[in-house]
Design an enzyme around this catalytic site. Structure first.
Site, short mmCIF file in Angstrom:
data_model
loop_
_atom_site.label_atom_id
_atom_site.label_comp_id
_atom_site.label_asym_id
_atom_site.label_seq_id
_atom_site.Cartn_x
_atom_site.Cartn_y
_atom_site.Cartn_z
N LEU A 105 81.96 -85.45 -61.03
CA LEU A 105 83.17 -84.78 -61.54
C LEU A 105 82.84 -83.61 -62.56
CD1 LEU A 105 85.51 -87.73 -61.57
CD2 LEU A 105 85.68 -85.77 -60.08
N ASP A 106 83.36 -82.55 -62.84
CA ASP A 106 83.05 -81.82 -63.88
C ASP A 106 83.14 -82.50 -65.31
OD1 ASP A 106 82.43 -79.87 -62.12
OD2 ASP A 106 84.73 -78.93 -62.24
N HIS A 107 82.61 -81.75 -66.37
CA HIS A 107 82.81 -82.51 -67.63
C HIS A 107 84.12 -82.68 -68.17
CE1 HIS A 107 82.83 -78.35 -69.66
NE2 HIS A 107 83.32 -79.14 -70.49
#
Ligand code: URA
Length: 240
Positions: A105-107
């Site tokens: 997942l993106d930050h």
């Protein structure tokens, strides 16, 4: 039942090198099912085995299957560069067991993230051949319109993709909130699809993977839990 001696069991659970684990046992720091054991050669039954060390009970687990409610500002990368890694949220010994996020997942994306030290499980879950739906709640900059939904369902062309990518399902949850379900896991896919459809994703949360709903786990952001066999079965592929 495993035939592992106690020092090897401790090592397998991530408590350190065999030498270090032996010293913990010989120093009387380890209880097995409630009783201190100082003989590292003991071969305990791993079924239902509970170790006690560092003031905590640790149930023996051959593999770890974990669900984390990922907070924003944590990176899934093994070598995080700008934010702490998600592994820092888990007990330290899990890193020694080589626990890894299943996919990324993106930050700034929050929500359901699976983590495991079972290579076969990670591989199977990440395989593009599996069609496990991932359900996202995306907050949009501009209002959600019927046209936006039609575009996402019909497929949008992303720069580096050979063919348009389409959402499996997509529905409006609120004026600026969209539920979008994807069966692929391309880089920044939701954000790029929304951008390609002329909108902008301002916040993203993964709310389910397959039949496993984040809400059913009752985790606050930053909390994690072990997944049991029933919950893992909900992640099974729909088609292979
Ligand atoms: N799609 C995105 O754009 N980001 C994620 O983190 C997951 C899916």
């Amino acid at each position: 039942m495993s035939k592992l001696s106690l020092d090897r069991i401790l090592q397998s659970q991530g408590f350190g090198s065999r030498k270090y684990c032996r010293s913990l046992i010989e120093d009387g720091e380890v209880a097995v099912n409630g009783e201190i054991v100082t003989d590292y050669k003991l071969i305990p039954d791993t079924a239902g085995l509970v170790l006690h060390l560092f003031d905590e009970d640790w149930e023996y687990r051959e593999h770890l299957y974990i669900a984390l409610n990922k907070p924003a500002n944590f990176e899934c990368s093994r070598k995080p560069s700008h934010h702490p890694g998600v592994l820092t949220i888990l007990p330290e010994q899990f890193s020694w067991r080589d626990v890894q996020p299943v996919g990324r997942l993106d930050h700034d994306t929050t929500g359901l993230l699976l983590m495991s030290d079972d290579g076969a499980f990670i591989h199977a879950q990440s395989s593009p051949k599996r069609h496990v739906p991932k359900v996202y709640a995306a907050t949009t900059h501009d209002a959600v319109t019927d046209e936006l939904i039609a575009q996402l369902l019909g497929g949008v062309q992303l720069h580096d993709e050979p063919a348009p990518l389409a959402a499996s399902t997509c529905r409006k949850l609120d004026t600026h909130l969209l539920e979008i379900v994807l069966e692929q896991g391309k880089y920044h896919q939701v954000k790029r699809m929304l951008a390609a459809a002329g909108n902008h994703c301002s916040a993203l949360r993964r709310v389910a993977i397959g039949g496993l709903q984040l809400a059913s786990l009752e985790l606050e952001e930053g909390e994690w839990c072990y997944l049991d066999a029933g919950q893992l079965a909900l992640l099974a592929p729909q088609t292979e």
